[in-house]
Scaffold this motif. Sequence first.
Motif, PDB file in Angstrom:
ATOM      1  N   SER A   1      -4.155  -8.010   8.822  1.00  0.00           N
ATOM      2  CA  SER A   1      -5.506  -7.793   8.312  1.00  0.00           C
ATOM      3  C   SER A   1      -5.419  -7.560   6.809  1.00  0.00           C
ATOM      4  O   SER A   1      -4.411  -7.033   6.309  1.00  0.00           O
ATOM      5  CB  SER A   1      -6.161  -6.586   9.000  1.00  0.00           C
ATOM      6  OG  SER A   1      -5.348  -5.437   8.879  1.00  0.00           O
ATOM      7  N   SER A   2      -6.441  -7.959   6.090  1.00  0.00           N
ATOM      8  CA  SER A   2      -6.510  -7.743   4.643  1.00  0.00           C
ATOM      9  C   SER A   2      -7.723  -6.877   4.361  1.00  0.00           C
ATOM     10  O   SER A   2      -8.855  -7.261   4.702  1.00  0.00           O
ATOM     11  CB  SER A   2      -6.619  -9.074   3.898  1.00  0.00           C
ATOM     12  OG  SER A   2      -5.470  -9.862   4.120  1.00  0.00           O
ATOM     13  N   ILE A   3      -7.513  -5.729   3.729  1.00  0.00           N
ATOM     14  CA  ILE A   3      -8.569  -4.736   3.575  1.00  0.00           C
ATOM     15  C   ILE A   3      -8.649  -4.270   2.123  1.00  0.00           C
ATOM     16  O   ILE A   3      -7.636  -3.841   1.559  1.00  0.00           O
ATOM     17  CB  ILE A   3      -8.303  -3.521   4.491  1.00  0.00           C
ATOM     18  CG1 ILE A   3      -8.169  -3.987   5.948  1.00  0.00           C
ATOM     19  CG2 ILE A   3      -9.394  -2.478   4.351  1.00  0.00           C
ATOM     20  CD1 ILE A   3      -7.783  -2.881   6.920  1.00  0.00           C
ATOM     21  N   PRO A   4      -9.827  -4.320   1.510  1.00  0.00           N
ATOM     22  CA  PRO A   4      -9.953  -3.922   0.100  1.00  0.00           C
ATOM     23  C   PRO A   4     -10.189  -2.430  -0.100  1.00  0.00           C
ATOM     24  O   PRO A   4     -11.010  -2.026  -0.935  1.00  0.00           O
ATOM     25  CB  PRO A   4     -11.155  -4.747  -0.366  1.00  0.00           C
ATOM     26  CG  PRO A   4     -12.020  -4.855   0.836  1.00  0.00           C
ATOM     27  CD  PRO A   4     -11.060  -4.938   2.012  1.00  0.00           C
ATOM     28  N   TYR A   5      -9.515  -1.609   0.661  1.00  0.00           N
ATOM     29  CA  TYR A   5      -9.579  -0.157   0.520  1.00  0.00           C
ATOM     30  C   TYR A   5      -8.182   0.414   0.729  1.00  0.00           C
ATOM     31  O   TYR A   5      -7.386  -0.131   1.502  1.00  0.00           O
ATOM     32  CB  TYR A   5     -10.508   0.475   1.560  1.00  0.00           C
ATOM     33  CG  TYR A   5     -11.959   0.104   1.446  1.00  0.00           C
ATOM     34  CD1 TYR A   5     -12.797   0.723   0.528  1.00  0.00           C
ATOM     35  CD2 TYR A   5     -12.501  -0.878   2.279  1.00  0.00           C
ATOM     36  CE1 TYR A   5     -14.137   0.375   0.432  1.00  0.00           C
ATOM     37  CE2 TYR A   5     -13.833  -1.234   2.192  1.00  0.00           C
ATOM     38  CZ  TYR A   5     -14.650  -0.603   1.264  1.00  0.00           C
ATOM     39  OH  TYR A   5     -15.973  -0.958   1.176  1.00  0.00           O
ATOM     40  N   SER A   6      -7.907   1.535   0.085  1.00  0.00           N
ATOM     41  CA  SER A   6      -6.641   2.223   0.317  1.00  0.00           C
ATOM     42  C   SER A   6      -6.644   2.846   1.704  1.00  0.00           C
ATOM     43  O   SER A   6      -7.705   3.034   2.320  1.00  0.00           O
ATOM     44  CB  SER A   6      -6.430   3.309  -0.733  1.00  0.00           C
ATOM     45  OG  SER A   6      -7.352   4.377  -0.537  1.00  0.00           O
ATOM     46  N   LEU A   7      -5.462   3.179   2.197  1.00  0.00           N
ATOM     47  CA  LEU A   7      -5.369   3.846   3.490  1.00  0.00           C
ATOM     48  C   LEU A   7      -6.072   5.199   3.450  1.00  0.00           C
ATOM     49  O   LEU A   7      -6.737   5.590   4.421  1.00  0.00           O
ATOM     50  CB  LEU A   7      -3.892   4.017   3.878  1.00  0.00           C
ATOM     51  CG  LEU A   7      -3.602   4.604   5.262  1.00  0.00           C
ATOM     52  CD1 LEU A   7      -4.331   3.842   6.362  1.00  0.00           C
ATOM     53  CD2 LEU A   7      -2.095   4.609   5.526  1.00  0.00           C
TER      54      LEU A   7
END
Length: 455
Positions: free
Chosen positions: A324-330
């Motif tokens: 998955s590619s997510i534009p937020y930090s963990l």
Amino acid sequence: MQLLLPLTAVVLATTSTFAQVIQDQLHDQMKLIPDTTTSSPPPIKTGVGHFSEWSRENKRQFLIDWQQGRSSEWTLVQGNEGGDLDSMTAALTWAYHLQHSTQNTPNPIKAIALLQTPTDALDLRPENKVALHNSQMRSGHSDLLTINELPEDPQTLARDIKGIVIVDHAVPLRKWSNAPILSIFDHHKDQGAGPDAKPRIFEAVASCTTLVARQMLDELEALPEEYHLPHELLELILGAISIDSSGLRDATEEDRKVAQRVLERSNWRKSKLDKKMEDLDDELGKAKKDIDGLGVRDLLRRDWKGDLVNTSSQDTRAVSLGFSSIPYSLDEQIEKTGFKELFDWFAVEAAWTAQVGADISVALNKYKTKEGKKKQKVREIVLCVRSDVRIDEDKADGLFQTIKTAIENDESLNAKPWHRVDELGKRQMAWTHDLEDAGRKVIRPIIEAAVAAWT
């Protein structure tokens, strides 16, 4: 929902080869389990455009032919399972072209675009919703064929259909491996699939839609009489090229040339190319960023790309790997969970990967930090390995360690442990790295190579 296999399949599964076949079937059936948490959709608003009408009728005819045993007459044009605007538009464009360019020939082609994204996941990319609305498509996407609407398991259907066309992807997903590859259009690296496919186009451009639209226009202009190109489709094409090229700022010369040819046929023909493409990029780009309201599960699945990967293990011939590619930090994602705690993120991740039958999941996060007046791009890799689908505890431990070592030994990544690494559970790991361009295209081959070598 019970997943029942025929008695003959159970008997055949006594050998390791057939056991893997059964595993593959279960994997794909799991992906089709409906999301029972989704609320009922709003009433459908009928699309008013020619393109919407064609798409809906085409879907109707495909389902009729399937029901009457005529699947062999159909070509499925399919993009990647991430379902971005480029992939979707390229598939729709080529399916429309195949049908219309051959409609007056002795052997007209029946072709339909298959979006390899569930219907309820399409709007997790808000730019898709805006672009389809602007192209006067039906609400709820009822004029599009999505993967969860297929009336037959892909592995079975693949043996019946005429073949597949792959767009915005170099190789078919494993579940479609039984289908002949008729054509390939991709702007990524050639991986050798479909050597006899025609056309077979690999070219470094910003948008795969550029390659499909160029081929379409070249063939259209060579016909004795041109077929009708609806302005809604042309505008969808321009939108896809625009968002992938940042309004032509990152375009190649081919992207620009094709966009100009498409513009001249559209209702925007009086507009200046650069201005129109910048406007489209502004509109679609703004929509693309409007995902603050998505929870962790939706962030994981909105750009999920996964498939079965062969290994070197004699006991486990293949495992399911997903990205998955997510534009937020963990850290930001943790704040989106119900309890706003670390354990809850991994609980959501585990529930999602259990649903899709993934053995290995990799979340690729990216975000920006501010140091003084300068912004710095940061990327994260979050790795999880399960032991409840195809592999037992010992094998899962070994597989996890193999992948972990591959990531940490890659000198170009220079991955560093995440700041809360001591709080992670079994077969969970997270890193940060500063390699700005190291998204899925860079990380996936590293991990796939490690999985392929795992014994």
